[in-house]
Design an enzyme around this catalytic site. Structure first.
Site, PDB file in Angstrom:
ATOM      1  N   GLU A 261       9.499 -27.947 -16.437  1.00  0.00           N
ATOM      2  CA  GLU A 261      10.569 -28.275 -17.379  1.00  0.00           C
ATOM      3  C   GLU A 261      11.354 -26.979 -17.623  1.00  0.00           C
ATOM      4  O   GLU A 261      10.743 -25.957 -17.958  1.00  0.00           O
ATOM      5  CB  GLU A 261       9.981 -28.785 -18.692  1.00  0.00           C
ATOM      6  CG  GLU A 261       9.235 -30.095 -18.556  1.00  0.00           C
ATOM      7  CD  GLU A 261       8.526 -30.474 -19.850  1.00  0.00           C
ATOM      8  OE1 GLU A 261       9.222 -30.857 -20.804  1.00  0.00           O
ATOM      9  OE2 GLU A 261       7.291 -30.352 -19.911  1.00  0.00           O
TER      10      GLU A 261
ATOM     11  N   LYS B 171       4.358 -22.561 -24.347  1.00  0.00           N
ATOM     12  CA  LYS B 171       5.768 -22.136 -24.278  1.00  0.00           C
ATOM     13  C   LYS B 171       6.357 -21.984 -25.682  1.00  0.00           C
ATOM     14  O   LYS B 171       7.165 -21.093 -25.937  1.00  0.00           O
ATOM     15  CB  LYS B 171       6.588 -23.166 -23.505  1.00  0.00           C
ATOM     16  CG  LYS B 171       6.574 -22.972 -21.999  1.00  0.00           C
ATOM     17  CD  LYS B 171       7.671 -23.825 -21.388  1.00  0.00           C
ATOM     18  CE  LYS B 171       7.341 -24.173 -19.952  1.00  0.00           C
ATOM     19  NZ  LYS B 171       8.176 -25.261 -19.459  1.00  0.00           N
TER      20      LYS B 171
ATOM     21  N   ARG C 254      -6.471 -26.650 -16.122  1.00  0.00           N
ATOM     22  CA  ARG C 254      -5.417 -25.649 -16.284  1.00  0.00           C
ATOM     23  C   ARG C 254      -6.054 -24.261 -16.327  1.00  0.00           C
ATOM     24  O   ARG C 254      -7.256 -24.130 -16.552  1.00  0.00           O
ATOM     25  CB  ARG C 254      -4.601 -25.916 -17.547  1.00  0.00           C
ATOM     26  CG  ARG C 254      -5.395 -25.862 -18.830  1.00  0.00           C
ATOM     27  CD  ARG C 254      -4.551 -26.254 -20.020  1.00  0.00           C
ATOM     28  NE  ARG C 254      -3.568 -25.227 -20.302  1.00  0.00           N
ATOM     29  CZ  ARG C 254      -2.587 -25.365 -21.199  1.00  0.00           C
ATOM     30  NH1 ARG C 254      -2.456 -26.498 -21.868  1.00  0.00           N
ATOM     31  NH2 ARG C 254      -1.742 -24.387 -21.415  1.00  0.00           N
TER      32      ARG C 254
END
Length: 560
Positions: A36, A273, A263
């Site tokens: 994104e 983020k 992850r």
């Protein structure tokens, strides 16, 4: 032998191998990396990049770079450019550059299809009311009072949403799935919301924007991605991913398959983020590419190499369960690679002056020093030597304990590539701080000269810089950004765990051959660590970032 090979495959490779064995055509394999564009890539993204592009290389099939740009409020062209640069720097090439926004019209038409089939409806409730009705996994949800609107009414309302007739937050389009499902993602998820915001690619064409869950899988399907590989937090979203695909699937096409991997969580690091943006906007760091940040651009600026980062990924591997990887392993791989490639140079970052009293005044000479003992092809260089030099302040003690093998009064050391010197006396300022060390040298002890004196063994060897030829440098000593191993899981604000000593700026001197060095060039400052020329450097002001120490200094601190 074939079984041994199969054992060494990670579980994602096993899934692909099984699909191929079951008849899936290899030429239809396709992967994607779907960031994104609402922030810079960080170490967690590197794992997804390494997995997807690595599989592309292994099977020699295409990998798309797709920007999931469905939220114009948080997205920016700056992030798109940075992501492209980071992926290229890591050494990967994508097949097609795609954008979810390219598919807005198709997604809209598919949404109308769902409405026509009675599988989507417009809801006028607030997000709070909808969340309240969803309840929890152990309690059945309550259906929306708008759930059984007629198809005609839903088509009319959705059209008017698209035309901008309603205000933001006044209504949404929801999928009609199952309000009793134990999987909360299946309880009539929102597909579209109204956002009267300018989009960086589609301008003002749209005022309704699709949500990630609706967009992501359908984008994979449009691009004919065979395996949609994502991190574990999307595991609960997989049934929804598959439900959405089932609504539009054509049996003649590839149906994308979502599978999840653990992850990458690093100690002393955050990868949210939202939190990284707080660090940037609050000026706790100098920007997204601050060398303390876990971003790809921060690592690049600090002096990490793509080879070291990929070696780190290899060592960590692909797991099915989340765990925290020790930051020291990343530093180890960086140190290991820089040891092989970084030329050795001499720099003094906490200087004290040494005067060699019996060396001829106004005299100077060049001494020959190897560039990299790990690489015989790296050759040698000449370094100027003169009567006055700088050494590290830590390399001298007037009176020293037994295991101090550096310079002391009455003691001898070898100067790297040059002579053996002996400390005779010191000069101090009014506060008792040593300003100058006076030494004598053995003029027959020059390194490599072949004399008996040059073969003489002394316990210490010091790096040095000639005062007359010294190149002034700024040195930024970076350390871990957080003093807490797991800043994300502690009580209170993560900012409370920032390391106040994560950056120290000092001034020192380097040998003159470094003059004119290009940004990004990496060196080992002998006995001090690995350093890289920072982006802020200019022709007249050379700035070095400490990339990593010569040894794992944190291990000692942790053991204490």
């Amino acid at each position: 032998m074939h079984q041994e090979e199969k054992k060494s495959l990670n579980f994602l490779e096993q899934i692909i191998e099984e699909d191929l064995e079951n008849g899936f055509p290899k030429e239809k394999l396709r992967f994607r990396f779907p960031p994104e564009p609402n922030g810079y890539l960080h170490v967690g993204h590197i794992k997804a990049i390494w997995i997807n592009f690595g599989l592309g290389q292994k099977y020699n099939v295409p990998v798309n770079l797709r920007f999931d740009d469905t939220n114009p409020v948080k997205e920016d062209q700056e992030y798109v450019d940075a992501i492209r640069k980071d992926v290229e720097w890591l050494g990967y090439t994508w097949d097609k550059e795609c954008y979810a926004s390219d598919y807005f019209q198709q997604l809209y038409e598919w949404a109308i299809k769902l409405i026509r089939e009675g599988k989507a409806y417009v809801d006028n409730q607030t997000s709070e009311e909808m969340n309240e009705q969803k309840k929890n996994p152990f309690e059945e949800g309550i259906e929306s009072p708008y759930r059984n609107r007629s198809i005609e009414e839903n088509l009319d309302l959705f059209q008017r949403m698209k035309e901008g007739e309603f205000e933001e937050g006044s209504c949404v389009l929801r999928a009609k799935i199952d309000m009793k499902s134990p999987n909360m993602n299946m309880r009539d998820p929102v597909m579209y919301r109204i956002l009267k915001k300018h989009h960086q690619r589609t301008g003002n064409d749209w005022c309704i924007y699709p949500l990630y869950d609706w967009t992501h899988g359908e984008s994979d399907y449009i691009e004919q991605v065979s395996h949609s590989l994502c991190s574990l937090e999307f595991e609960n979203h997989r049934p929804l991913y598959e439900w959405f695909l089932d609504q539009v699937y054509d049996p003649a096409k590839v149906k994308s398959k979502q599978r999840e991997f653990a992850r990458l969580n690093l100690s002393y690091t955050i990868t949210s983020k939202r939190k990284l943006l707080r660090l940037v906007e609050g000026n706790y760091v100098s920007g997204w590419d601050d060398p303390r940040m876990p971003t790809v651009s921060g690592m690049r600026r600090r002096g990490y190499t793509p080879e070291a980062i990929k070696d780190f990924m290899e060592r960590v591997g692909v797991a099915k369960r989340d765990n925290i990887i020790d930051f020291a392993l990343l530093e180890f791989t960086v140190r290991d690679h820089l040891n092989k490639i970084a030329p050795r140079v001499m720099a003094v970052i906490n200087p004290v002056k040494v005067v060699i009293t019996n060396y001829p005044e106004n005299s100077e000479e060049n001494v020959c020093i190897e560039n990299n003992p790990e690489n015989s092809d790296a050759g040698e260089r000449e370094v100027p030597f003169s009567r006055e030099i700088y050494i590290e302040r830590e390399d001298f003690m007037e009176e020293a304990p037994k295991k101090f093998f550096r310079l002391t009064l009455g003691g001898e050391v070898r100067l790297k590539g040059a002579y053996i010197i002996k400390a005779e006396s010191v000069e101090k300022d009014e506060n008792g701080v040593i300003q100058t060390i006076y030494c004598t040298y053995d003029d027959k002890s020059k390194s490599g000269s072949g004399t008996e004196e040059s073969m003489r063994k002394v316990k210490g060897t010091l790096h040095w810089v000639s005062v007359k030829h010294a190149l002034p440098i700024e040195v930024r000593i970076y350390d871990r950004l957080f003093k807490e191993e797991s800043p994300d899981t502690q009580e209170g604000d993560f900012l409370n765990f920032l390391n106040p000593d994560s950056l120290k700026t000092i001034h020192g001197f380097a040998e003159p051959g470094l003059n004119g060095t290009k940004i990004g060039t990496k060196y080992q400052f002998q006995r001090l660590g690995y350093f890289a020329v920072d982006d802020d450097s200019t022709e007249n002001h050379l700035i070095f970032n400490r990339t990593v120490t010569l040894k794992d200094t944190w291990a000692k601190i942790a053991n204490k």
